[in-house]
Design a protein around this motif. Structure first.
Motif, mmCIF file in Angstrom:
data_model
loop_
_atom_site.group_PDB
_atom_site.id
_atom_site.type_symbol
_atom_site.label_atom_id
_atom_site.label_comp_id
_atom_site.label_asym_id
_atom_site.label_seq_id
_atom_site.Cartn_x
_atom_site.Cartn_y
_atom_site.Cartn_z
ATOM 1 N N MET A 108 0.833 -1.205 0.000
ATOM 2 C CA MET A 108 0.000 0.000 0.000
ATOM 3 C C MET A 108 0.866 1.253 0.000
ATOM 4 O O MET A 108 1.794 1.363 0.791
ATOM 5 N N SER A 109 0.532 2.171 -0.861
ATOM 6 C CA SER A 109 1.272 3.438 -0.891
ATOM 7 C C SER A 109 0.911 4.263 0.340
ATOM 8 O O SER A 109 -0.212 4.212 0.819
ATOM 9 N N ARG A 110 1.901 5.013 0.836
ATOM 10 C CA ARG A 110 1.674 5.878 1.998
ATOM 11 C C ARG A 110 2.042 7.315 1.656
ATOM 12 O O ARG A 110 3.028 7.563 0.955
ATOM 13 N N TYR A 111 1.270 8.212 2.176
ATOM 14 C CA TYR A 111 1.498 9.632 1.920
ATOM 15 C C TYR A 111 1.390 10.408 3.218
ATOM 16 O O TYR A 111 0.786 9.950 4.181
ATOM 17 N N ARG A 112 1.958 11.581 3.186
ATOM 18 C CA ARG A 112 1.840 12.480 4.331
ATOM 19 C C ARG A 112 0.896 13.611 3.950
ATOM 20 O O ARG A 112 0.972 14.183 2.858
ATOM 21 N N LEU A 113 -0.050 13.879 4.846
ATOM 22 C CA LEU A 113 -1.038 14.938 4.611
ATOM 23 C C LEU A 113 -1.000 15.895 5.798
ATOM 24 O O LEU A 113 -1.087 15.449 6.947
ATOM 25 N N ASP A 114 -0.869 17.165 5.530
ATOM 26 C CA ASP A 114 -0.874 18.134 6.627
ATOM 27 C C ASP A 114 -2.295 18.365 7.100
ATOM 28 O O ASP A 114 -3.229 18.382 6.286
ATOM 29 N N PRO A 115 -2.479 18.599 8.424
ATOM 30 C CA PRO A 115 -3.841 18.766 8.967
ATOM 31 C C PRO A 115 -4.607 19.875 8.251
ATOM 32 O O PRO A 115 -5.808 19.727 8.016
ATOM 33 N N HIS A 116 -3.940 20.974 7.876
ATOM 34 C CA HIS A 116 -4.693 22.059 7.238
ATOM 35 C C HIS A 116 -5.111 21.710 5.819
ATOM 36 O O HIS A 116 -5.879 22.431 5.214
ATOM 37 N N ASP A 117 -4.621 20.580 5.278
ATOM 38 C CA ASP A 117 -5.066 20.136 3.953
ATOM 39 C C ASP A 117 -6.163 19.075 4.015
ATOM 40 O O ASP A 117 -6.648 18.600 2.993
ATOM 41 N N LEU A 118 -6.555 18.709 5.253
ATOM 42 C CA LEU A 118 -7.580 17.684 5.390
ATOM 43 C C LEU A 118 -8.898 18.132 4.764
ATOM 44 O O LEU A 118 -9.643 17.324 4.202
ATOM 45 N N ASP A 119 -9.143 19.451 4.850
ATOM 46 C CA ASP A 119 -10.388 19.949 4.256
ATOM 47 C C ASP A 119 -10.456 19.692 2.754
ATOM 48 O O ASP A 119 -11.538 19.517 2.197
ATOM 49 N N ARG A 120 -9.288 19.664 2.111
ATOM 50 C CA ARG A 120 -9.282 19.375 0.666
ATOM 51 C C ARG A 120 -9.829 17.969 0.415
ATOM 52 O O ARG A 120 -10.578 17.740 -0.531
ATOM 53 N N LEU A 121 -9.423 17.068 1.319
ATOM 54 C CA LEU A 121 -9.913 15.694 1.182
ATOM 55 C C LEU A 121 -11.421 15.634 1.441
ATOM 56 O O LEU A 121 -12.173 14.939 0.740
ATOM 57 N N LEU A 122 -11.880 16.381 2.469
ATOM 58 C CA LEU A 122 -13.318 16.362 2.772
ATOM 59 C C LEU A 122 -14.116 16.928 1.600
ATOM 60 O O LEU A 122 -15.201 16.439 1.284
ATOM 61 N N GLU A 123 -13.567 17.945 0.954
ATOM 62 C CA GLU A 123 -14.244 18.488 -0.236
ATOM 63 C C GLU A 123 -14.308 17.432 -1.333
ATOM 64 O O GLU A 123 -15.338 17.236 -1.974
ATOM 65 N N ARG A 124 -13.180 16.765 -1.522
ATOM 66 C CA ARG A 124 -13.113 15.742 -2.562
ATOM 67 C C ARG A 124 -14.159 14.645 -2.306
ATOM 68 O O ARG A 124 -14.824 14.160 -3.214
ATOM 69 N N LEU A 125 -14.306 14.300 -1.020
ATOM 70 C CA LEU A 125 -15.270 13.247 -0.657
ATOM 71 C C LEU A 125 -16.705 13.656 -0.991
ATOM 72 O O LEU A 125 -17.562 12.798 -1.210
ATOM 73 N N GLN A 126 -16.966 14.964 -0.973
ATOM 74 C CA GLN A 126 -18.337 15.431 -1.188
ATOM 75 C C GLN A 126 -18.628 15.780 -2.645
ATOM 76 O O GLN A 126 -19.741 16.217 -2.963
ATOM 77 N N GLU A 127 -17.648 15.553 -3.507
ATOM 78 C CA GLU A 127 -17.869 15.851 -4.919
ATOM 79 C C GLU A 127 -18.985 14.981 -5.473
ATOM 80 O O GLU A 127 -19.167 13.836 -5.050
ATOM 81 N N GLY A 128 -19.725 15.530 -6.399
ATOM 82 C CA GLY A 128 -20.816 14.775 -7.016
ATOM 83 C C GLY A 128 -22.017 14.632 -6.101
ATOM 84 O O GLY A 128 -22.850 13.743 -6.292
ATOM 85 N N GLY A 129 -22.085 15.472 -5.070
ATOM 86 C CA GLY A 129 -23.259 15.447 -4.193
ATOM 87 C C GLY A 129 -23.218 14.384 -3.131
ATOM 88 O O GLY A 129 -24.224 14.132 -2.460
ATOM 89 N N ARG A 130 -22.074 13.743 -2.959
ATOM 90 C CA ARG A 130 -21.958 12.727 -1.932
ATOM 91 C C ARG A 130 -22.133 13.363 -0.551
ATOM 92 O O ARG A 130 -21.584 14.418 -0.269
ATOM 93 N N VAL A 131 -22.917 12.720 0.300
ATOM 94 C CA VAL A 131 -23.149 13.220 1.651
ATOM 95 C C VAL A 131 -22.072 12.650 2.556
ATOM 96 O O VAL A 131 -21.885 11.429 2.625
ATOM 97 N N LEU A 132 -21.359 13.543 3.230
ATOM 98 C CA LEU A 132 -20.235 13.105 4.071
ATOM 99 C C LEU A 132 -20.701 12.903 5.510
ATOM 100 O O LEU A 132 -21.280 13.805 6.119
ATOM 101 N N ILE A 133 -20.437 11.721 6.024
ATOM 102 C CA ILE A 133 -20.800 11.383 7.391
ATOM 103 C C ILE A 133 -19.516 11.211 8.187
ATOM 104 O O ILE A 133 -18.617 10.475 7.769
ATOM 105 N N GLY A 134 -19.441 11.902 9.322
ATOM 106 C CA GLY A 134 -18.242 11.799 10.140
ATOM 107 C C GLY A 134 -18.563 12.106 11.577
ATOM 108 O O GLY A 134 -19.698 12.456 11.928
ATOM 109 N N PRO A 135 -17.557 11.997 12.446
ATOM 110 C CA PRO A 135 -17.791 12.241 13.868
ATOM 111 C C PRO A 135 -18.048 13.717 14.144
ATOM 112 O O PRO A 135 -17.417 14.584 13.546
#
Lengths: 277, 147, 362
Positions: free
Chosen positions: C1-28
């Motif tokens: 498995m490939s591993r990457y480093r993500l900075d905490p302030h870039d986590l929002d980019r991932l959350l945006e990506r998850l919601q693309e196409g109208g996907r509803v994001l469920i989290g804590p």
């Protein structure tokens, strides 16, 4: 969502074409299934839906050779069966199914058949009578042993007598409590089994009725020498979905809506005596 | 063996007994017939016989209520072994063909021949046992709604 | 498995990506004093700097000394709440003036993405897949929600006092079922190690500001979490409970059990439902299913009497189903070792302890 997947939960509308009052609290209704024939094995059930009231599992009581006519005998015992019993011809019900396992009408060929039914337990075995009659030559003697609380509670009485006459069934009826109209046997249904002169080594026994009744019937059948793997019973449980998803009808590892309601005694016996499973 | 002894030996109640025992019982036995409605036994009256039903039906009644029926191949009456009075009414329903065993004669025979006494007592106990089992099931009133 | 480093302030980019196409994001997120799973839109919705203190019968929140976003253990919700919702309409029936009856389906559910699921939650999804996506029996409600879902898991670095996933073989290491797995590293410069678990996961991080990294943080976190776990499900529990069906030991737990059904509601695999029929003011009949619990006396109602009348019988049903007969039905245990049934039992009943006591496993 695919249409096929949806069909599991969604009923098909079918109009009621006739209704017969069997006893004070029990009716037999026939639904017009020509648009979506219900091909079933004797012993299977459907989920019947009364508009606005809900669904309930009901055994099919008709002739398996006529999938275009769906016949159910229903006893008014609750929230959904009360309105079902009150339907009139012309009204429309929802139907899902058939579901579950059937009676061993093929396994029973080339031997004697002993059907022991009590009360409303006659309804799930009625298709067996049709199936046996359709191929009467494949079976040896056919015993139909029926118990009811009172003569007024005996289901299908005239029809059973007609059937017995036409197809050579040995029909025996008994009631727990007699009235003035009754000069037949008075006593429990197990007694008919004691008296029936069948060869236990060649017989397949099918029993349907309250669990306690079946317990006594099985005990008597075993005492007479019917092997455990030739005894079949129909288990009743609360069912909400009939497709093994709601969890209500679990009995040990079985979902009785799928691996029941009809099952062999040797499969049921270890759980049968453990109360409240 | 006499016809009566043969008939006794063919009845499920006595099947398997030795010819000697069957002959001893036959000496206490007589053929009887009841017509429909005929009283076979009356509650409170002396109980002096066992009836081995060959054909027909007898209703056991408590007052007007039919408690149970006894049918072909079954057996009715063993009170002579105990307190000597009938505890139910018994009424023929249709023609009944039976063999009557005289209680006093049979009691004497069972005393004379302890092996007969033992064999018959066991069979009568089995009848009582079966009747009790049925009574248990019946008392559960299994066909009632919402017990 | 490939591993990457993500900075905490870039986590929002991932959350945006998850919601693309109208996907509803469920989290804590924090609600009613608990960390629940609910709709979130950005990292601002995540419970920052909180931790959980968990024990049989309770869980409460404490502040952490750091800004961790996933520094707590599992709360009462699992993905079940979204994939197998507490109440869902199956169909509506409508009667026309001529008395004809029509059955109509319900609206398509949204597509979901999850973030923050733990190893036990992923195992639970696998178990619910086995229940609802059986050959020949596909539950359309579940199938529609489950299809094309995206899952970003979080690798546990600690365990609650009620966790026992290690003994169930379901955790704490996230090793399957996630598109991406985040390990939150707080030592030194805070960052996430991102593991990619699927092609969909690869697509999710494509173009995000991540850097390949050689890190053993995920394994270290999992080892730390495993080392915390004291509870162990007995290995012979499947057979030992079935051999104890008539044991008087069930009466003992029944004396403590309130039959409230909390354990079945928080359990991420419990799937039992009932149906309810209601009528709208317009006259349509609604046929809906909702979560049910085998602890309810009415669950086995048959013409006015319950088959499982006593609490001992109902507890027996729950425990034997979860740990024994589930294997026969679905070829897996029904338990993932998340410990939620222990934490949210108002009487603090511990199923591991009960399984050991009743099954006689010493």
């Amino acid at each position: 969502m695919t249409a096929a997947a949806l069909d599991l939960w969604r009923p098909v509308p079918m109009p009621v074409v006739s209704k017969v009052q069997e006893t004070a609290d029990t009716v037999t209704i026939e639904l017009d299934a020509r648009d979506s024939p219900v091909r079933f094995a004797p012993g299977q059930f459907t989920m019947l839906y009364a508009f606005g009231h809900g669904e309930v599992p009901i055994s099919i009581s008709g002739d398996p050779a006529h999938p275009e006519r769906l016949v159910h005998t229903i006893r008014a015992v609750g929230r959904v069966t009360n309105p079902l019993v009150a339907v009139e011809p012309g009204q429309v019900l929802g139907v899902r199914g058939p579901f579950g396992t059937g009676w061993p009408v093929h396994d029973a060929e080339d031997g004697e058949v002993v059907v022991v039914a009590g009360g409303i337990g006659l309804a799930p075995v009625r298709p067996v009578f049709h199936a046996l009659a359709a191929h009467r030559e494949r079976y040896e003697r056919v015993w139909v042993l029926v118990g009811a609380r009172t003569p007024a509670d005996l289901l299908y009485r005239e029809e059973l007598e007609r059937f017995a006459g036409a197809h050579g069934f040995d029909l025996r009826l008994t009631v727990d409590h007699a009235d003035d109209t009754w000069d037949g046997p008075v006593g429990v249904v197990t007694r008919l089994l004691e008296a029936a002169d069948f060869d236990p080594s060649r017989a397949t026994l099918m029993t349907c009725g309250p669990e306690i009744m079946m317990r006594f019937v099985v005990r008597e059948a075993l005492r007479q020498g019917v092997p455990a793997e030739k005894i079949w019973l129909s288990m009743e449980r609360n069912m909400k979905c009939a497709i093994g998803l709601c969890g209500h009808c679990q009995w040990g590892a079985d979902f009785l809506c799928r691996t029941g309601p009809v099952m062999r005694w040797d499969h049921a016996m270890h759980r049968f005596d453990v109360g409240g499973l | 063996m006499s016809d009566l002894a043969n008939a006794l030996g063919a009845h499920p109640f006595l099947a398997g007994l030795s010819d000697v025992h069957l002959a001893e019982i036959a000496a206490c036995a007589s053929d009887v017939r009841f017509t429909s409605g005929q009283v076979v036994a009356k509650e409170g009256r002396p109980a002096d016989a066992t009836y081995i039903l060959r054909k027909g039906r007898v209703a056991l009644k408590a007052g007007p209520h039919v408690v149970e029926t006894v049918e072909d191949d079954e057996v009715l009456g063993w009170s002579w072994l105990f307190d000597g009075v009938w505890h139910v009414d018994a009424v023929a329903v249709g023609e009944v063909d039976a063999i009557r065993l005289d209680g006093a004669l049979l009691d004497a025979a069972m005393h004379r021949d302890a092996t007969l006494g033992h064999a018959l007592s066991r069979r009568i106990l089995l009848l009582v046992h079966r009747r009790l089992e049925r009574a248990r099931l019946r008392s559960l009133d299994v066909f009632g709604v919402a017990r | 498995m490939s591993r990457y480093r993500l900075d905490p302030h870039d986590l929002d980019r991932l959350l945006e990506r998850l919601q693309e196409g109208g996907r509803v994001l469920i989290g804590p997120r924090l609600r009613d004093g608990a960390i629940v799973l609910d709709r979130i839109r950005s990292t601002a919705d995540l419970p920052r700097g909180l931790t959980t203190v968990t024990a049989p019968g309770r869980q409460h929140l404490l502040d952490r000394a750091d800004d961790a976003l996933f520094g707590y253990e599992v709360g009462p919700d699992a993905a079940k709440r979204w994939l197998h919702p507490p109440r869902v309409e199956l169909w509506r029936a409508r009667k026309d003036e001529g008395g004809e009856l029509f059955f109509e389906g319900t609206d398509e559910p949204p597509k979901y993405a999850f973030i923050g699921l733990r190893a036990c939650d992923l195992a639970a999804i696998g178990i619910q897949d086995a229940v609802f996506l059986r050959p020949g029996i596909t539950d359309p409600t579940y199938a529609a929600r489950r299809a094309d879902v995206r899952i970003v898991a979080v690798q546990c670095g600690a365990s609650a006092a009620t966790c026992f996933c290690a003994s169930m073989g379901t955790g704490p290491r996230v090793d399957r079922g996630a598109d991406l797995t985040l390990t939150e590293v707080l030592d030194g410069e805070p960052h996430f190690v991102v593991e990619v678990g699927s092609e969909e996961g690869e697509a999710l991080i494509e173009g995000l500001p991540v850097k390949p990294v050689a890190s053993t943080a995920p394994e270290e976190a999992a080892a730390r979490a495993a080392a915390h776990q004291e509870r162990q499900m007995p290995g012979d529990v499947r057979a030992s409970l079935l051999n104890a069906l008539e044991s008087p030991a069930w009466d003992d737990v029944a004396a403590r059990c309130l039959a409230c059904g909390n354990c079945t509601l928080v359990c991420p695999t419990c799937f039992c439902t009932t149906v309810e029929d209601t009528t709208t003011l317009a006259g349509d009949a609604v046929h809906a299913r909702r979560w049910d619990t085998c602890f309810d006396q009415g669950f086995t109602d048959l013409h006015g009497h319950a088959v499982r009348e006593g609490v001992a019988q109902r507890y027996r049903q729950w425990l034997t189903h979860k740990l024994s007969t589930w294997h026969d039905q679905f070829d897996t245990s029904g338990c993932v070792g998340c410990g939620r049934c222990i934490t949210w039992c108002p009487a603090g009943i511990d199923l591991v302890e009960e399984a050991r006591r009743i099954g006689g496993s010493g």
